[in-house]
Design a protein around this motif. Sequence first.
Motif, mmCIF file in Angstrom:
data_model
loop_
_atom_site.group_PDB
_atom_site.id
_atom_site.type_symbol
_atom_site.label_atom_id
_atom_site.label_comp_id
_atom_site.label_asym_id
_atom_site.label_seq_id
_atom_site.Cartn_x
_atom_site.Cartn_y
_atom_site.Cartn_z
ATOM 1 N N TRP A 122 0.846 -1.193 0.000
ATOM 2 C CA TRP A 122 0.000 0.000 0.000
ATOM 3 C C TRP A 122 0.878 1.238 0.000
ATOM 4 C CZ3 TRP A 122 -0.994 -4.392 2.659
ATOM 5 C CH2 TRP A 122 -2.238 -4.999 2.452
ATOM 6 N N TRP A 123 0.308 2.343 -0.454
ATOM 7 C CA TRP A 123 1.050 3.600 -0.482
ATOM 8 C C TRP A 123 0.319 4.660 0.324
ATOM 9 C CZ3 TRP A 123 5.794 4.950 -2.123
ATOM 10 C CH2 TRP A 123 6.097 6.316 -2.145
ATOM 11 N N ASP A 124 1.038 5.250 1.264
ATOM 12 C CA ASP A 124 0.508 6.373 2.030
ATOM 13 C C ASP A 124 1.226 7.634 1.562
ATOM 14 O OD1 ASP A 124 0.802 8.343 4.488
ATOM 15 O OD2 ASP A 124 -0.966 7.105 4.885
ATOM 16 N N PRO A 125 0.503 8.696 1.172
ATOM 17 C CA PRO A 125 1.152 9.892 0.624
ATOM 18 C C PRO A 125 2.101 10.570 1.598
ATOM 19 C CG PRO A 125 -1.187 10.284 1.032
ATOM 20 C CD PRO A 125 -0.965 8.825 1.188
ATOM 21 N N ASN A 126 1.940 10.316 2.882
ATOM 22 C CA ASN A 126 2.816 10.934 3.874
ATOM 23 C C ASN A 126 3.925 10.003 4.353
ATOM 24 O OD1 ASN A 126 1.284 13.401 3.996
ATOM 25 N ND2 ASN A 126 -0.243 12.301 5.210
ATOM 26 N N LEU A 127 3.611 8.725 4.463
ATOM 27 C CA LEU A 127 4.564 7.778 5.050
ATOM 28 C C LEU A 127 5.238 6.876 4.025
ATOM 29 C CD1 LEU A 127 2.439 6.731 8.166
ATOM 30 C CD2 LEU A 127 4.238 8.474 8.043
ATOM 31 N N GLY A 128 4.718 6.866 2.795
ATOM 32 C CA GLY A 128 5.329 6.020 1.778
ATOM 33 C C GLY A 128 4.731 4.623 1.770
ATOM 34 N N PRO A 129 5.526 3.607 1.379
ATOM 35 C CA PRO A 129 4.971 2.259 1.196
ATOM 36 C C PRO A 129 4.767 1.516 2.516
ATOM 37 C CG PRO A 129 7.314 2.239 0.731
ATOM 38 C CD PRO A 129 6.943 3.675 0.989
ATOM 39 N N PHE A 130 3.708 0.723 2.546
ATOM 40 C CA PHE A 130 3.470 -0.214 3.630
ATOM 41 C C PHE A 130 3.534 -1.620 3.055
ATOM 42 C CE2 PHE A 130 1.767 3.505 5.681
ATOM 43 C CZ PHE A 130 1.972 3.273 7.037
ATOM 44 N N LEU A 131 4.269 -2.491 3.713
ATOM 45 C CA LEU A 131 4.402 -3.867 3.248
ATOM 46 C C LEU A 131 3.281 -4.705 3.838
ATOM 47 C CD1 LEU A 131 8.259 -4.308 3.673
ATOM 48 C CD2 LEU A 131 6.994 -3.648 1.627
ATOM 49 N N GLY A 132 2.523 -5.346 2.968
ATOM 50 C CA GLY A 132 1.453 -6.221 3.422
ATOM 51 C C GLY A 132 1.896 -7.669 3.399
ATOM 52 N N ARG A 133 0.977 -8.537 3.091
ATOM 53 C CA ARG A 133 1.263 -9.965 3.071
ATOM 54 C C ARG A 133 1.898 -10.376 1.745
ATOM 55 N NH1 ARG A 133 0.224 -8.981 7.643
ATOM 56 N NH2 ARG A 133 -1.148 -10.130 9.054
ATOM 57 N N SER A 134 2.556 -11.515 1.770
ATOM 58 C CA SER A 134 3.127 -12.086 0.554
ATOM 59 C C SER A 134 2.931 -13.590 0.581
ATOM 60 C CB SER A 134 4.620 -11.756 0.441
ATOM 61 O OG SER A 134 5.346 -12.324 1.519
ATOM 62 N N TYR A 135 2.966 -14.186 -0.597
ATOM 63 C CA TYR A 135 2.891 -15.642 -0.694
ATOM 64 C C TYR A 135 3.726 -16.097 -1.888
ATOM 65 C CZ TYR A 135 1.212 -20.412 -0.853
ATOM 66 O OH TYR A 135 1.153 -21.782 -0.842
ATOM 67 N N PRO A 136 4.612 -17.070 -1.666
ATOM 68 C CA PRO A 136 5.037 -17.655 -0.391
ATOM 69 C C PRO A 136 5.727 -16.611 0.501
ATOM 70 C CG PRO A 136 5.762 -18.983 -2.269
ATOM 71 C CD PRO A 136 5.301 -17.682 -2.819
ATOM 72 N N GLU A 137 5.906 -16.932 1.757
ATOM 73 C CA GLU A 137 6.427 -15.962 2.712
ATOM 74 C C GLU A 137 7.942 -15.998 2.843
ATOM 75 O OE1 GLU A 137 4.445 -16.786 6.345
ATOM 76 O OE2 GLU A 137 2.504 -15.993 5.685
ATOM 77 N N ASN A 138 8.624 -16.866 2.083
ATOM 78 C CA ASN A 138 10.065 -17.044 2.283
ATOM 79 C C ASN A 138 10.917 -15.967 1.622
ATOM 80 O OD1 ASN A 138 9.480 -17.825 -0.286
ATOM 81 N ND2 ASN A 138 10.589 -19.765 -0.230
ATOM 82 N N ASP A 139 10.317 -15.090 0.800
ATOM 83 C CA ASP A 139 11.108 -14.057 0.127
ATOM 84 C C ASP A 139 10.313 -12.753 0.070
ATOM 85 O OD1 ASP A 139 13.150 -12.803 -1.187
ATOM 86 O OD2 ASP A 139 12.713 -13.682 -3.149
ATOM 87 N N PRO A 140 10.070 -12.117 1.221
ATOM 88 C CA PRO A 140 9.249 -10.901 1.242
ATOM 89 C C PRO A 140 9.979 -9.715 0.614
ATOM 90 C CG PRO A 140 10.214 -11.284 3.393
ATOM 91 C CD PRO A 140 10.569 -12.482 2.562
ATOM 92 N N LEU A 141 9.204 -8.693 0.292
ATOM 93 C CA LEU A 141 9.782 -7.458 -0.235
ATOM 94 C C LEU A 141 10.403 -6.640 0.885
ATOM 95 C CD1 LEU A 141 6.995 -6.128 -2.649
ATOM 96 C CD2 LEU A 141 9.171 -7.154 -3.316
ATOM 97 N N THR A 142 11.390 -5.839 0.518
ATOM 98 C CA THR A 142 11.905 -4.827 1.436
ATOM 99 C C THR A 142 11.203 -3.504 1.139
ATOM 100 O OG1 THR A 142 13.673 -4.114 -0.056
ATOM 101 C CG2 THR A 142 14.155 -5.972 1.419
ATOM 102 N N SER A 143 11.325 -2.559 2.048
ATOM 103 C CA SER A 143 10.723 -1.239 1.828
ATOM 104 C C SER A 143 11.312 -0.577 0.593
ATOM 105 C CB SER A 143 10.944 -0.348 3.052
ATOM 106 O OG SER A 143 10.275 -0.865 4.178
ATOM 107 N N GLU A 144 12.621 -0.755 0.376
ATOM 108 C CA GLU A 144 13.273 -0.164 -0.788
ATOM 109 C C GLU A 144 12.720 -0.761 -2.080
ATOM 110 O OE1 GLU A 144 14.817 -1.386 1.846
ATOM 111 O OE2 GLU A 144 15.592 0.455 2.773
ATOM 112 N N GLU A 145 12.496 -2.071 -2.091
ATOM 113 C CA GLU A 145 11.941 -2.713 -3.284
ATOM 114 C C GLU A 145 10.510 -2.240 -3.541
ATOM 115 O OE1 GLU A 145 14.298 -7.003 -3.368
ATOM 116 O OE2 GLU A 145 12.578 -6.735 -2.028
ATOM 117 N N ALA A 146 9.749 -2.029 -2.469
ATOM 118 C CA ALA A 146 8.376 -1.541 -2.626
ATOM 119 C C ALA A 146 8.365 -0.149 -3.248
ATOM 120 C CB ALA A 146 7.666 -1.528 -1.275
#
Length: 303
Positions: free
Chosen positions: A9-33
């Motif tokens: 998700w994207w917040d105009p003030n705070l930037g990206p929020f990382l939600g869920r992923s599947y599979p869970e073994n390789d989640p995104l980083t904030s920089e990648e988001a």
Amino acid sequence: MPKAIYAIWWDPNLGPFLGRSYPENDPLTSEEAVVIFMGHGLQQEAKVGYTKLAKGLVVSYLDSPNCIAVLLDENDDPSVVERNLLRLVGRINFNSSKWDAEITRAFLLLQELIAETSGQELLSNPHVTRLVEDMATGRVSALVPRHVLRATAKYPKASDYLGPDEEEVSRLLKDLERAGHLVPKTYGRRVECRQCGGTEVTLELACPSCGSNDIYKVYLVFCPKCGNRTQTVLVDDLTEVRCQQCKQPAKVSELSVIDVELLCKGCGQATNDPKIVLSCANCGKHMTNTDLLGGTGLAYYPA
């Protein structure tokens, strides 16, 4: 098949929020988001984005503030994943309170959609099969597009077989092309913004002398009361006008329009040949001749 799916998700003030992923073994980083969101343009104007991360190519769909990103396997066809991602997003419950289950369901459904629209599985759809058969036997010689101001390519004959959803019809035709059942050939021109790739166009009328878009529409009409010609300005929410000749009121529903002129509020010039300005509905860029003429439409023929 895709390797992973992410909800961000994207917040105009705070930037990206990382939600869920599947599979869970390789989640995104904030920089990648952040990089994924940048793939949708500086103003996040593009619905579909492509991003090259260290872990692989990502195709994403943005309906702000929600973004669904799919990590491709190196053997995946990005266009196939994009088409099926567009099919998928309408089936995702973005208001779900159980995102672990929702993102898992979305990943499995995406795999099903890709399988259903590839190879022989594509022909298991009876509507698709009938279309292919009728084209092969000559009942339908070609699927010719009809372009509208929204710059969506419509295929009326294909819609008779595949349903009224124009975007889904276009995706199915591309699936049939990839499966070798149809052959695309250039046909006509397609409007496409060179800045963001958008195909939705807004039309605006402007004064040919000063370029102002602050203009009135002046109608030349027959008065139903006295039969004379009279000029009037028609604006929204108007129910009646007064004839300049007989001074009687007349209902706008009874007026017979003869001609229309534009009257510029800026310079005062009247014209019946206004300047037509086309702009990209996504990024606001004024369309040039290259934007209007550079795109190529596609017609489909039997393989």
